[in-house]
Motif scaffolding. Structure first.
Motif, short mmCIF file in Angstrom:
data_model
loop_
_atom_site.label_atom_id
_atom_site.label_comp_id
_atom_site.label_asym_id
_atom_site.label_seq_id
_atom_site.Cartn_x
_atom_site.Cartn_y
_atom_site.Cartn_z
N ILE A 1 0.75 -1.06 0.10
CA ILE A 1 -0.03 -0.11 -0.09
C ILE A 1 0.74 1.18 0.00
N ASN A 2 0.63 2.14 -0.97
CA ASN A 2 1.23 3.49 -1.02
C ASN A 2 0.37 4.44 -0.05
N SER A 3 0.73 4.80 1.13
CA SER A 3 -0.13 5.12 2.33
C SER A 3 0.07 6.86 2.17
N THR A 4 -0.94 7.65 2.14
CA THR A 4 -0.92 9.00 1.91
C THR A 4 -1.08 9.75 3.22
N VAL A 5 -1.29 8.99 4.39
CA VAL A 5 -1.16 9.42 5.78
C VAL A 5 0.09 8.72 6.34
N SER A 6 0.61 9.55 7.34
CA SER A 6 1.90 9.08 8.01
C SER A 6 1.74 7.65 8.86
N PHE A 7 0.50 7.92 9.78
CA PHE A 7 0.38 7.09 10.84
C PHE A 7 -0.53 5.97 10.68
N ILE A 8 -1.16 6.11 9.47
CA ILE A 8 -2.17 4.76 9.16
C ILE A 8 -2.14 4.50 7.63
N HIS A 9 -2.30 3.59 7.29
CA HIS A 9 -2.32 3.11 6.17
C HIS A 9 -3.61 3.58 5.24
N PHE A 10 -3.60 4.37 4.08
CA PHE A 10 -4.61 4.86 3.38
C PHE A 10 -4.47 4.62 1.91
N ASP A 11 -5.27 4.15 1.29
CA ASP A 11 -5.32 4.10 -0.25
C ASP A 11 -6.58 4.06 -0.76
N PHE A 12 -6.82 5.03 -1.77
CA PHE A 12 -8.17 5.17 -2.12
C PHE A 12 -8.80 4.17 -2.74
N ALA A 13 -7.95 3.62 -3.59
CA ALA A 13 -8.64 2.34 -4.51
C ALA A 13 -8.88 1.04 -3.37
N LEU A 14 -7.98 0.97 -2.50
CA LEU A 14 -8.07 -0.21 -1.58
C LEU A 14 -9.22 0.30 -0.88
N LEU A 15 -9.49 1.31 -0.43
CA LEU A 15 -10.65 1.48 0.53
C LEU A 15 -12.12 1.57 -0.18
N LEU A 16 -11.97 1.60 -1.44
CA LEU A 16 -13.27 1.35 -2.30
C LEU A 16 -13.61 -0.34 -2.37
N LYS A 17 -12.30 -0.99 -2.43
CA LYS A 17 -12.65 -2.50 -2.26
C LYS A 17 -13.05 -2.59 -0.94
N VAL A 18 -12.57 -2.17 0.14
CA VAL A 18 -13.06 -2.70 1.41
C VAL A 18 -14.50 -2.10 1.70
N ILE A 19 -14.79 -1.06 0.91
CA ILE A 19 -16.36 -0.86 1.13
C ILE A 19 -17.09 -1.79 0.70
N LEU A 20 -16.90 -2.31 -0.63
CA LEU A 20 -17.63 -3.42 -1.31
C LEU A 20 -17.21 -4.57 -0.60
N ALA A 21 -16.16 -4.93 -0.04
CA ALA A 21 -16.01 -6.14 1.04
C ALA A 21 -17.00 -6.05 2.00
N GLY A 22 -16.91 -4.72 2.79
CA GLY A 22 -17.90 -4.56 3.90
C GLY A 22 -19.47 -4.99 3.58
N ILE A 23 -19.92 -4.78 2.47
CA ILE A 23 -20.93 -4.88 2.02
C ILE A 23 -21.21 -6.50 1.96
N CYS A 24 -20.41 -7.12 1.49
CA CYS A 24 -20.33 -8.47 1.26
C CYS A 24 -20.46 -9.33 2.60
N PHE A 25 -19.65 -8.51 3.58
CA PHE A 25 -19.50 -9.37 4.86
C PHE A 25 -20.90 -9.21 5.64
N GLY A 26 -21.35 -7.79 5.65
CA GLY A 26 -22.77 -7.74 6.26
C GLY A 26 -23.79 -8.76 5.75
N LEU A 27 -23.79 -8.76 4.15
CA LEU A 27 -24.62 -9.95 3.91
C LEU A 27 -24.50 -11.20 4.29
N ALA A 28 -23.14 -11.65 4.33
CA ALA A 28 -23.03 -13.15 5.05
C ALA A 28 -23.42 -13.14 6.40
#
Length: 444
Positions: free
Chosen positions: A217-244
């Protein structure tokens, strides 16, 4: 005058905390010790089952034995975690002490013969029944009974998973969707921490998980990992996790409901459930979905640990674990739902990562906590669990996955006595203080 009142207030607060320290210590010490014994027993019977595969074929008879134990000895203890929640919301008949030994023994029986179940429900019931008995001995009033039962939940949960902060918050958050009462905040923290320390003092060790995606991950925040494309995937994954989470809780409740309706003799329900588990095992040709599923003696088998590695789970591994556990628990066997939810989530995260190119270990970790968040409606506790288990560097992703799963699981959950303080969205008109059981029945 204000200074006098302020000083007096602090004295009352100190007195309150001293009182709850004294009450919490015996709950935590006893619960932590019994949970340690329980975890040791689970390891022993799981190893025994791995060495003697034929034990699975006795699962139907084990189910009948469990039914008989609760019929003749259990009385209201059969309600399990839901009874504890009901007593916290509206103290009445109390939580019986017999709940602790009954659920401990029957959970061990379930795991010995291959039932797909967890351990959190057992630990929570141990803590709750011990706390309830202490409340009776000290003749606590109704408000204090609510607090001490909540500390029992915290002690059991914190000890069984080695996550004391999560245990404290879980005990407060799980009672009512949308509202957390701070009345038992410090007692729950004391109970959870001390129970975890006690469990560890008995040389019982918890499984360690690791997420290492720093280079991915190429983080844009020093103290936590942040990547916009990955964040979108996490949101989609969160939907799947909630449905599960929604799928698991709904299937479990429906299996319980319809098996009781169509199988007229109650003892035939667990017998049929045992036969179904055997049939599914033979159909798939694997024992990967039996028991806890934290680890697997087969290096090529699927488990929670293997799901953190690329190729460590099949595309449908999460579904098979969901089905095995829903049948096991929905048809009368005992144990918890949470560890199977960890398995379902980690395996689903592994699958999602394989399909999207996201880091496998991160998505497995997110699934681990987020499916649990959706199925129990405890997104804050599960976010904290991510920090305790995997480290704080990926907190943003934990929160996004857990909060998204919480919303997309809808007004469902594995605990039918969980109450609703307010609907998750304004366009859903559910009345406050309904239980999830009421919502399932369509009451408004």
């Amino acid at each position: 005058m204000k200074k006098i009142r302020s000083s007096f207030e602090q004295v009352l607060i100190a007195s309150h905390l001293l009182k709850w320290t004294a009450l919490t210590i015996p709950v935590a010490l006893t619960a932590g010790s019994l949970v340690a014994f329980f975890l040791w027993s689970l390891d022993e019977v799981t190893n025994l089952r791995h060495r003697h595969g034929w034990l699975l074929y006795l699962l139907p008879l084990a189910g009948v034995l469990i039914w008989a134990l609760y019929k003749y000895l259990g009385k209201n203890a059969e309600a399990g975690n839901n009874l504890i929640m009901d007593e916290i919301h509206e103290p009445g008949g109390g939580v019986p002490l017999r709940m602790a030994p009954l659920v401990l023994v029957t959970t061990i029986i379930t795991h010995l013969f291959g039932g797909s179940a967890g351990r959190e429900g057992t630990a929570v019931q141990i803590g709750g029944s011990l706390a309830g008995q202490l409340g009776k001995w000290f003749r606590l009033n109704n408000e204090d009974v609510k607090i001490i039962l909540t500390t029992g939940i915290a002690a059991g949960f914190g000890a069984v998973f080695g996550t004391p902060l999560t245990g404290a918050i879980f005990a407060l958050e799980v009672l009512t969707i949308g509202r957390i009462s701070h009345k038992a905040l410090l007692p729950c923290l004391m109970a959870s921490v001390l129970a975890d320390i006690t469990c560890s003092a008995w040389q019982v060790h918890h499984t360690h998980y690791h997420i290492a995606i720093n280079e991915a991950i190429n983080s844009t925040v020093s103290f936590i990992h942040f990547d916009f494309a990955l964040l979108l995937k996490v949101i989609l994954a969160g939907i799947c996790f909630g449905l599960a989470g929604y799928g698991f809780s709904t299937l479990s409740h429906n299996i319980k409901k319809y098996s009781a309706r169509y199988i007229t003799r109650p003892w035939l329900v667990p017998l049929t459930g045992g036969l179904l588990v055997i049939a599914l095992t033979l159909l798939l040709g694997t024992t990967d979905y039996l028991g806890l599923g934290v680890t697997n003696p087969d290096p090529n088998g699927v488990s929670i640990v293997s799901s953190f590695q690329e190729g460590g789970a099949g595309y449908l591994s999460w579904f098979w674990k969901l089905l095995f556990t829903a049948v096991t628990l929905g048809m009368g066997f005992k144990g918890g739902e949470v560890t199977p939810l960890f398995f379902i989530g980690a395996a689903l995260g592994n699958t999602f990562a394989s399909l999207t190119g996201a880091p496998v270990d991160l998505l497995a970790g997110l699934g681990f906590i987020a499916v649990f968040a959706g199925a129990t409606n405890t997104p804050i506790a599960c976010t904290i669990m991510g920090i305790e288990l995997f480290g704080g560097e990926y907190t943003l992703y934990y929160a996004v996955a857990c909060f998204t799963a919480y919303y997309f699981s809808g007004h469902s959950g594995i605990y039918q006595s969980q109450r609703l303080s307010g609907a998750k969205t304004d366009n859903l008109e559910y009345h406050n203080e309904q239980t999830l059981k009421d919502i399932r029945r369509g009451r408004r």
